[in-house]
Scaffold this motif. Structure first.
Motif, PDB file in Angstrom:
ATOM      1  N   VAL A  71       0.821  -1.215   0.000  1.00 27.16           N
ATOM      2  CA  VAL A  71       0.000   0.000   0.000  1.00 27.16           C
ATOM      3  C   VAL A  71       0.857   1.268   0.000  1.00 27.16           C
ATOM      4  CG1 VAL A  71      -2.026  -1.034   1.073  1.00 27.16           C
ATOM      5  CG2 VAL A  71      -0.222  -0.067   2.529  1.00 27.16           C
ATOM      6  N   GLY A  72       2.179   1.115   0.029  1.00 30.84           N
ATOM      7  CA  GLY A  72       3.071   2.256   0.002  1.00 30.84           C
ATOM      8  C   GLY A  72       3.484   2.612  -1.417  1.00 30.84           C
ATOM      9  N   PRO A  73       4.551   3.386  -1.583  1.00 29.39           N
ATOM     10  CA  PRO A  73       5.014   3.788  -2.918  1.00 29.39           C
ATOM     11  C   PRO A  73       5.334   2.611  -3.829  1.00 29.39           C
ATOM     12  CG  PRO A  73       6.064   5.125  -1.219  1.00 29.39           C
ATOM     13  CD  PRO A  73       5.318   4.046  -0.504  1.00 29.39           C
ATOM     14  N   ALA A  74       5.954   1.565  -3.287  1.00 35.02           N
ATOM     15  CA  ALA A  74       6.256   0.388  -4.105  1.00 35.02           C
ATOM     16  C   ALA A  74       4.976  -0.289  -4.580  1.00 35.02           C
ATOM     17  CB  ALA A  74       7.120  -0.602  -3.317  1.00 35.02           C
ATOM     18  N   GLY A  75       3.954  -0.277  -3.743  1.00 35.57           N
ATOM     19  CA  GLY A  75       2.678  -0.862  -4.128  1.00 35.57           C
ATOM     20  C   GLY A  75       2.013  -0.103  -5.263  1.00 35.57           C
ATOM     21  N   ARG A  76       2.137   1.209  -5.239  1.00 37.07           N
ATOM     22  CA  ARG A  76       1.556   2.011  -6.319  1.00 37.07           C
ATOM     23  C   ARG A  76       2.281   1.747  -7.636  1.00 37.07           C
ATOM     24  NH1 ARG A  76       1.095   5.529  -1.907  1.00 37.07           N
ATOM     25  NH2 ARG A  76       3.048   6.644  -2.329  1.00 37.07           N
ATOM     26  N   LEU A  77       3.595   1.589  -7.570  1.00 39.36           N
ATOM     27  CA  LEU A  77       4.338   1.269  -8.785  1.00 39.36           C
ATOM     28  C   LEU A  77       3.981  -0.133  -9.279  1.00 39.36           C
ATOM     29  CD1 LEU A  77       7.813   2.267  -9.820  1.00 39.36           C
ATOM     30  CD2 LEU A  77       7.328  -0.179  -9.862  1.00 39.36           C
ATOM     31  N   LEU A  78       3.789  -1.058  -8.338  1.00 39.15           N
ATOM     32  CA  LEU A  78       3.383  -2.410  -8.713  1.00 39.15           C
ATOM     33  C   LEU A  78       2.030  -2.390  -9.405  1.00 39.15           C
ATOM     34  CD1 LEU A  78       3.770  -5.485  -8.636  1.00 39.15           C
ATOM     35  CD2 LEU A  78       2.741  -5.461  -6.346  1.00 39.15           C
ATOM     36  N   ASP A  79       1.079  -1.653  -8.875  1.00 42.74           N
ATOM     37  CA  ASP A  79      -0.245  -1.563  -9.501  1.00 42.74           C
ATOM     38  C   ASP A  79      -0.141  -1.022 -10.934  1.00 42.74           C
ATOM     39  OD1 ASP A  79      -1.516  -2.533  -7.269  1.00 42.74           O
ATOM     40  OD2 ASP A  79      -2.103  -0.577  -6.502  1.00 42.74           O
ATOM     41  N   LYS A  80       0.706  -0.034 -11.123  1.00 44.18           N
ATOM     42  CA  LYS A  80       0.916   0.520 -12.466  1.00 44.18           C
ATOM     43  C   LYS A  80       1.475  -0.548 -13.395  1.00 44.18           C
ATOM     44  CE  LYS A  80       3.785   3.877 -14.954  1.00 44.18           C
ATOM     45  NZ  LYS A  80       4.894   4.855 -14.849  1.00 44.18           N
ATOM     46  N   GLY A  81       2.472  -1.302 -12.921  1.00 47.80           N
ATOM     47  CA  GLY A  81       3.066  -2.347 -13.739  1.00 47.80           C
ATOM     48  C   GLY A  81       2.082  -3.446 -14.095  1.00 47.80           C
ATOM     49  N   GLY A  86      -1.176  -6.054 -18.298  1.00 47.29           N
ATOM     50  CA  GLY A  86      -2.423  -6.740 -18.616  1.00 47.29           C
ATOM     51  C   GLY A  86      -2.839  -7.771 -17.583  1.00 47.29           C
ATOM     52  N   ILE A  87      -2.352  -7.613 -16.353  1.00 45.58           N
ATOM     53  CA  ILE A  87      -2.737  -8.514 -15.266  1.00 45.58           C
ATOM     54  C   ILE A  87      -3.795  -7.816 -14.420  1.00 45.58           C
ATOM     55  CG2 ILE A  87      -1.960  -9.728 -13.188  1.00 45.58           C
ATOM     56  CD1 ILE A  87       0.800  -9.965 -14.474  1.00 45.58           C
ATOM     57  N   ARG A 161      16.194 -13.474 -13.801  1.00 39.70           N
ATOM     58  CA  ARG A 161      14.905 -12.789 -13.826  1.00 39.70           C
ATOM     59  C   ARG A 161      14.240 -12.967 -15.192  1.00 39.70           C
ATOM     60  NH1 ARG A 161      15.868  -6.379 -13.655  1.00 39.70           N
ATOM     61  NH2 ARG A 161      13.650  -6.439 -14.223  1.00 39.70           N
ATOM     62  N   GLY A 162      12.912 -13.019 -15.173  1.00 39.39           N
ATOM     63  CA  GLY A 162      12.153 -13.118 -16.413  1.00 39.39           C
ATOM     64  C   GLY A 162      12.135 -14.489 -17.042  1.00 39.39           C
ATOM     65  N   GLU A 163      12.737 -15.485 -16.396  1.00 42.69           N
ATOM     66  CA  GLU A 163      12.761 -16.847 -16.929  1.00 42.69           C
ATOM     67  C   GLU A 163      11.770 -17.710 -16.153  1.00 42.69           C
ATOM     68  OE1 GLU A 163      16.707 -18.372 -16.655  1.00 42.69           O
ATOM     69  OE2 GLU A 163      17.606 -16.709 -17.766  1.00 42.69           O
ATOM     70  N   PRO A 164      10.736 -18.235 -16.786  1.00 45.30           N
ATOM     71  CA  PRO A 164       9.790 -19.093 -16.070  1.00 45.30           C
ATOM     72  C   PRO A 164      10.468 -20.363 -15.558  1.00 45.30           C
ATOM     73  CG  PRO A 164       8.881 -18.363 -18.180  1.00 45.30           C
ATOM     74  CD  PRO A 164      10.334 -18.011 -18.185  1.00 45.30           C
ATOM     75  N   LYS A 192      11.232  -0.314 -17.047  1.00 39.74           N
ATOM     76  CA  LYS A 192      11.056  -1.020 -18.316  1.00 39.74           C
ATOM     77  C   LYS A 192      11.391  -2.499 -18.162  1.00 39.74           C
ATOM     78  CE  LYS A 192      12.458  -0.862 -23.202  1.00 39.74           C
ATOM     79  NZ  LYS A 192      13.292  -0.153 -24.209  1.00 39.74           N
ATOM     80  N   GLY A 193      12.491  -2.806 -17.473  1.00 38.09           N
ATOM     81  CA  GLY A 193      12.856  -4.200 -17.235  1.00 38.09           C
ATOM     82  C   GLY A 193      11.850  -4.911 -16.354  1.00 38.09           C
ATOM     83  N   PHE A 194      11.377  -4.222 -15.331  1.00 37.08           N
ATOM     84  CA  PHE A 194      10.361  -4.756 -14.423  1.00 37.08           C
ATOM     85  C   PHE A 194       9.088  -5.095 -15.187  1.00 37.08           C
ATOM     86  CE2 PHE A 194       6.869  -3.591 -11.363  1.00 37.08           C
ATOM     87  CZ  PHE A 194       7.033  -4.652 -10.491  1.00 37.08           C
ATOM     88  N   LEU A 195       8.657  -4.182 -16.055  1.00 34.59           N
ATOM     89  CA  LEU A 195       7.447  -4.393 -16.842  1.00 34.59           C
ATOM     90  C   LEU A 195       7.621  -5.561 -17.817  1.00 34.59           C
ATOM     91  CD1 LEU A 195       4.602  -3.510 -17.645  1.00 34.59           C
ATOM     92  CD2 LEU A 195       5.633  -1.782 -19.140  1.00 34.59           C
ATOM     93  N   THR A 196       8.787  -5.695 -18.387  1.00 31.25           N
ATOM     94  CA  THR A 196       9.065  -6.824 -19.289  1.00 31.25           C
ATOM     95  C   THR A 196       8.874  -8.151 -18.557  1.00 31.25           C
ATOM     96  OG1 THR A 196      10.613  -5.556 -20.646  1.00 31.25           O
ATOM     97  CG2 THR A 196      10.826  -7.945 -20.701  1.00 31.25           C
ATOM     98  N   ASP A 197       9.365  -8.234 -17.329  1.00 32.04           N
ATOM     99  CA  ASP A 197       9.212  -9.466 -16.543  1.00 32.04           C
ATOM    100  C   ASP A 197       7.750  -9.732 -16.207  1.00 32.04           C
ATOM    101  OD1 ASP A 197      11.976  -9.712 -16.578  1.00 32.04           O
ATOM    102  OD2 ASP A 197      12.240  -8.757 -14.623  1.00 32.04           O
ATOM    103  N   LEU A 198       7.004  -8.680 -15.853  1.00 31.41           N
ATOM    104  CA  LEU A 198       5.582  -8.861 -15.564  1.00 31.41           C
ATOM    105  C   LEU A 198       4.826  -9.343 -16.796  1.00 31.41           C
ATOM    106  CD1 LEU A 198       4.650  -5.775 -13.311  1.00 31.41           C
ATOM    107  CD2 LEU A 198       5.075  -8.136 -12.614  1.00 31.41           C
ATOM    108  N   ARG A 199       5.224  -8.876 -17.967  1.00 29.38           N
ATOM    109  CA  ARG A 199       4.560  -9.328 -19.193  1.00 29.38           C
ATOM    110  C   ARG A 199       4.838 -10.783 -19.489  1.00 29.38           C
ATOM    111  NH1 ARG A 199       5.561  -3.561 -22.335  1.00 29.38           N
ATOM    112  NH2 ARG A 199       3.464  -2.710 -21.934  1.00 29.38           N
ATOM    113  N   VAL A 200       6.045 -11.249 -19.128  1.00 33.47           N
ATOM    114  CA  VAL A 200       6.349 -12.679 -19.259  1.00 33.47           C
ATOM    115  C   VAL A 200       5.394 -13.470 -18.367  1.00 33.47           C
ATOM    116  CG1 VAL A 200       8.053 -14.467 -18.742  1.00 33.47           C
ATOM    117  CG2 VAL A 200       8.779 -12.358 -19.854  1.00 33.47           C
ATOM    118  N   ALA A 201       5.220 -13.011 -17.132  1.00 34.57           N
ATOM    119  CA  ALA A 201       4.315 -13.693 -16.207  1.00 34.57           C
ATOM    120  C   ALA A 201       2.872 -13.677 -16.728  1.00 34.57           C
ATOM    121  CB  ALA A 201       4.389 -13.033 -14.835  1.00 34.57           C
TER     122      ALA A 201
END
Length: 205
Positions: A71-81, A86-87, A161-164, A192-201
């Motif tokens: 619910v803090g700043p990291a949480g807001r960035l996570l929600d954006k990602g 598309g999750i 990172r980013g490898e299932p 950008k790297g963080f978002l790439t990993d989330l898209r893999v997931a």
């Protein structure tokens, strides 16, 4: 009890494993020493049949005060990602490898401190129980502490990172913790790297 005096969370688990009973039981957990200074247990939240489980490291200052994960700043960035990847947030269960805030005092400020290996191990029964109840298809591992808890001490987020990878009946994808993105010298590149990993997931479910 381990050599550090942590008795572990196993004895605090309820007889009936569902999210409500787990959350209620975790509120009284004294499995490691972190409970003494934390405001409260910060247990996971989300639907019991979520396809995605996101596992962070440890609650931060705001999470500890409010009693909710991310619910803090990291949480807001996570929600954006998540939104950009598309999750659906309603299809996500979020939790942490360690359920109590670990910190050191600097004046009046509480500064996040990485939990010890013993504290991660002591808290692991809660994470195992959450996994067994939610049974996610995809587990997103956020940061080195969560990676150690779920993927072992040899796993390196920076290299893998980013490898299932298989994890029980699910697939796990590791990435950096969103707080690391906020601290990065080049935040735009880190995001950008963080978002790439989330898209893999996202593509796995």
């Amino acid at each position: 009890m381990d050599k550090d005096g942590n008795k572990g969370a196993a004895e605090f688990l309820p007889d009936r494993l569902d999210l409500d009973s787990l959350r209620h039981a975790a509120a009284g957990c004294e499995g490691c020493g972190l409970y003494r200074n934390a405001t409260q247990t910060v247990f996971g939240e989300g639907p019991k049949e979520a396809r995605f489980m996101l596992v962070g490291e440890v609650p931060g200052d705001q999470e500890d005060r409010q009693g909710h994960p991310f619910v803090g700043p990291a949480g807001r960035l996570l929600d954006k990602g998540l939104e950009e990847a598309g999750i659906e947030r309603d299809d996500v269960y979020v939790t942490n490898a360690v359920k109590h805030f670990s910190f050191t005092l600097r004046g009046k400020r509480r500064i996040h401190q990485k939990p010890t290996a013993a504290e991660i191990t002591a808290c692991h029964p809660w994470l195992d129980a959450e996994l067994s109840v939610v049974r996610p298809e995809v587990i997103v591992v956020l940061g080195a502490t969560a990676a150690r808890a779920l993927l072992g001490r040899e796993f390196r987020v920076t290299q893998q990172r980013g490898e299932p990878v298989p994890l029980g009946d699910a697939l796990a994808v590791a990435t950096v913790h969103p707080s690391a993105v906020l601290r990065a010298p080049d935040r735009e590149l880190a995001y950008k790297g963080f978002l790439t990993d989330l898209r893999v997931a996202a593509a796995l479910a």
